[in-house]
Write a protein that holds these residues in place. Structure first.
Motif, short mmCIF file in Angstrom:
data_model
loop_
_atom_site.label_atom_id
_atom_site.label_comp_id
_atom_site.label_asym_id
_atom_site.label_seq_id
_atom_site.Cartn_x
_atom_site.Cartn_y
_atom_site.Cartn_z
N CYS A 168 -6.80 1.82 -1.23
CA CYS A 168 -5.42 1.96 -1.71
C CYS A 168 -5.03 3.43 -1.85
CB CYS A 168 -5.25 1.24 -3.05
SG CYS A 168 -5.36 -0.56 -2.95
N LEU A 223 0.82 -1.21 0.00
CA LEU A 223 0.00 0.00 0.00
C LEU A 223 0.86 1.26 0.00
CD1 LEU A 223 -2.81 -0.98 2.53
CD2 LEU A 223 -3.11 -0.51 0.10
N ILE A 265 -2.39 4.04 -9.40
CA ILE A 265 -2.90 2.86 -8.71
C ILE A 265 -3.76 2.01 -9.65
CG2 ILE A 265 -4.36 2.05 -6.82
CD1 ILE A 265 -1.79 3.20 -5.81
N VAL A 270 -6.91 -3.95 3.68
CA VAL A 270 -6.81 -2.62 3.05
C VAL A 270 -7.85 -1.68 3.62
CG1 VAL A 270 -7.04 -1.35 0.88
CG2 VAL A 270 -5.82 -3.53 0.92
#
Length: 783
Positions: free
Chosen positions: A773, A220, A757, A279
């Motif tokens: 994220c 991450l 991302i 996450v």
């Protein structure tokens, strides 16, 4: 697949297949996994339900009975976990009952914290437990709809009605409350099952979980993919996550044994669902730290929307606030998928995102958008819709966007500027369309640098003589035009050589013809003159452009830099004609470009017989040099007309520059009147006295207030000296000034991160994973 599914026995001959009359059977999740991943055991229906679609405001919620029987408990668990909607910091509206004004009091939440809710939309009170379970008990009694469907808002009889609603021990409310507690305590069953596991099993699980979290944190922080090119939830790719787990295990024998060699068959630490949960947990903890730093104070919002690689419209939201140290902070709160970009839809998405983090819309004191009509529209724009709800949420058009629009307006209104950028764009496209031409440009650049080094005209060293490339300027990419012109000036001879090679060696006639025309254009004095002129004009606003990218930039300093840019353009018009002509002439002589005689009649190139009655000097000095600068000044004045408003004048009067040289008490008092919620009649009188004492102290009693560069420095010094407590209203006004956004650069940076991302290889990411994220990657200093 054997690790995640239970194999069903094969049907005997003549018997129907089990798949035809039995539901899908998944592997049993290990109790220890359930303990650490969810507060309640999740069913398959929980996974199918889109929790994002569930409304947070009690007035907007669908009745529990409208949900299917199989998912009702999942909905109830979601609302129990989310806890009652209790916006403590909301400014509750007043309603007249009889001769007195009444309102909802947040102190009522204290003794009723587990069930009492408040709807901002309806200005009414609701009961969470009755909403969740009353539909199952309605046949046994009548509890009314006041606290479930319609809402209660008779504030003059609130305590009496609360007591009546709760009733005796066998009331509908008590039964609903007990059912809510029973559903909430189902976790105890999982806990007891977990306690039966051996200490070794618990230790091994924690080791697997810690390793998975460490790997997830690493991925991450760097924005790396978890499972390679397929980030969808059903993906079976393990990718970087599994490889890093193996690397993790190789570094420790015990960890490696637990992670890879001794994991149970139903271990789900490497499955997409658990990765997504990790996450989400990381993103929630990061956002929680941001909300705690805000501490229920006033804030501004910066909003913009853009399409991701999957062509889905995403809206990013940035919070701007002043923290407890007096520093201006801009933090990324989240990204939301919007089905359409109408102002109503954007407003609903913003309010929903703020409510999810227990942020009250009544605390908004600033808005920052670009110039799109659905944002800046005076009637139905997003700015106007939020102003209708919060009258002090002032909006200023993004300064960087206005600066770019001024250049675009200059190009459209002046034919010389428009023709120059047209030729420039054609040259960039012609060279950039071919890898061979790009390589040729790079080679010419290297050969020229080697020659200059040989004759000692340039020197070697760290950071010197970096390779430069050509890129097409973008209409909305700030500073791209200046960078393009700067590189073009440096690479001029290399560009000429590439066009000559193209004219000579290109196999296609049209390409050779295009190169010939571009070569003739680039060797014209008019093109070179416009190249230097536009470079100088953009150079004078480039410093302002770079300053506007800073997160802590305040509006008063930005207006000062804007005024400086205007003055520099005026000085250039009055004093720098001769120096610029010397630079252009030197450049033309260096590159073999003919210079026309300035006293001769100007020829526009269309007809040699029809010559104009003006000289070259008049054309380049009056019709180009003066005209372009005058138009640039006109565009800046038209775009930044907010400088004359009372709001900006009052903010400028708070500036501590030159020992508060611009201090103007009347303008500051006028500024305070723009915030009626914070400055009533009593506060205005007290502010009047505080300003008198504050300015004397700052100018004559404390040297720390000398040599301050802006309002942001004033806020820091007041916190350091604890004068924010002595003159609290003065500090509040300073803080409200700093909250108003200047530029939306933070939102643009968020979209740049989104493209990093969610790229072409990871275009199957769902919205929750993308948001998690992004929060962790953008705010990695907190994460």
């Amino acid at each position: 697949m054997d690790k995640f599914l239970i194999k069903l026995p094969k049907p005997k001959d003549g018997q129907p297949s089990s798949s035809s009359n039995q539901p899908f059977v998944s592997s049993q999740v290990a109790p220890e996994v359930q303990r650490h991943t969810n507060s309640f055991p999740l069913s398959n229906m929980d996974n199918m339900l889109d929790f994002k679609s569930l409304e947070a405001d009690p007035k907007d919620r669908m009745p529990i009975s409208s949900y299917g029987p199989n998912i009702r408990d999942a909905v109830r668990r979601y609302y129990i976990q989310k806890k009652p909607c209790q916006p403590v910091d909301h400014i509750f509206p007043k309603t007249k009952f009889g001769e007195k004004m009444r309102q909802f009091r947040p102190t009522w939440f204290k003794r009723r914290s587990q069930w009492l809710e408040y709807s901002i939309k309806a200005d009414a009170a609701f009961c969470l437990c009755c909403y969740l379970f009353k539909n199952e008990l309605e046949s046994r009694g009548n509890a009314g709809d006041s606290f479930t469907r319609d809402g209660f808002r008779c504030w003059n009889k609130a305590l009496e009605r609360f007591k009546k609603h709760v009733g005796k021990i066998n009331s509908i409310h008590h039964k609903c409350f007990n059912r809510m507690q029973d559903l909430k305590n189902q976790r105890q069953l999982i806990q007891s099952s977990f306690d039966k596991q051996s200490e070794k099993a618990r230790s091994d699980y924690r080791m697997r979980l810690n390793a998975s979290i460490d790997v997830a944190r690493f991925l991450l922080t760097l924005g790396f993919p978890f499972r390679g090119h397929d980030e969808s939830e059903g993906s079976q790719y393990k990718g970087a996550f599994l490889e890093l787990l193996k690397w993790y295990g190789d570094r420790s024998f015990d960890v490696g044994r637990v992670i890879l060699g001794n994991a149970p068959q139903n271990d789900m630490m490497i499955c997409p669902t658990i990765q997504k949960d990790i996450v989400e947990a990381c993103a929630k903890e990061t956002t929680k730290a941001i909300i705690e730093d805000l501490d229920g104070d006033y804030f501004g919002i910066l909003v913009d929307e853009s399409k991701d690689v999957s062509h889905k419209e995403q809206m990013a939201l940035i919070l701007r606030y002043v923290n407890k140290s007096g520093m201006v902070i801009e933090r990324f709160l989240g990204i939301v998928h919007v089905n359409d970009t109408s102002s109503q839809s954007l407003k609903k998405a913003i309010y929903s995102l703020l409510l999810d983090h227990s942020l009250c819309t009544s605390k908004i004191r600033g808005q920052g958008y670009d110039g799109v009509s659905n944002m800046q529209g005076e009637i139905n724009g997003l700015k106007s819709l939020i102003l209708q709800d919060t009258s002090s949420a002032y909006s200023i058009h993004c300064f960087s966007h206005q600066l770019q629009l001024a250049l675009v307006g200059l190009s459209k209104k002046n034919s010389d500027v428009d023709n120059f950028f047209y030729v420039l764009t054609n040259i960039l496209n012609t060279i950039g369309a071919s890898f061979k031409r790009r390589d040729s440009l790079r080679q010419h650049q290297e050969d020229k640098l080697e020659e200059l080094l040989k004759f000692g005209e340039v020197h070697t060293g760290q950071g010197l003589n970096q390779e430069r490339g050509l890129q097409r300027p973008g209409d909305t990419r700030w500073g791209s035009h200046f960078k393009t012109l700067d590189n073009f000036l440096i690479l001029f001879s290399s560009i000429v050589n590439v066009l000559k090679d193209m004219k000579r060696d290109c196999p296609y006639h049209l390409d050779r013809f295009a190169a010939k025309n571009l070569l003739s254009k680039i060797h014209e004095f008019e093109f070179v003159f416009m190249l230097h002129l536009m470079f100088k004009v953009l150079l004078l606003t480039n410093e302002l452009n770079k300053v506007l990218q800073k997160k802590d930039q305040d509006i008063v300093n930005a207006m000062g830099l804007l005024d400086l840019s205007k003055k520099r353009l005026q000085m250039m018009r009055e004093d720098e004609w001769d120096s610029m002509m010397d630079e252009v002439s030197l450049f033309c002589g260096k590159h073999g470009i003919s210079i026309p005689k300035m006293n001769e009649d100007y020829s526009n190139g269309k007809s040699k017989r029809k010559r104009s009655n003006i000289s070259y000097l008049h054309h380049f000095r009056v019709e180009v040099f003066y005209a372009v600068i005058d138009l640039a000044l006109q565009e800046l004045n038209n775009r930044f007309d907010v400088v004359t408003s009372d709001l900006l004048l009052g903010m400028a009067s708070l500036s501590p520059v030159d020992s508060f040289a611009n201090f103007h008490k009347d303008r500051i008092m006028k500024l305070a009147e723009y915030y009626p919620s914070e400055f009533g009649d009593k506060e205005l009188r007290e502010l009047n006295f505080q300003l008198d004492n504050f300015i004397v102290y700052a100018q004559k009693c404390d040297s720390k207030f000398l040599n301050l560069k802006g309002i942001k420095d004033l806020a820091k010094v007041m916190i350091e000296t604890k004068l924010d407590q002595t003159w609290s209203l003065v500090y509040l006004l300073v803080k409200l000034t700093l909250i108003i956004p200047v530029a939306t650069a933070s939102v643009e940076r968020a979209f740049s991160s989104m493209k990093y991302i969610k790229n072409d290889l990871r275009n199957r990411m769902d919205e929750d994973l993308l948001n998690g994220c992004l929060v962790c990657y953008i705010e990695r200093s907190i994460f």
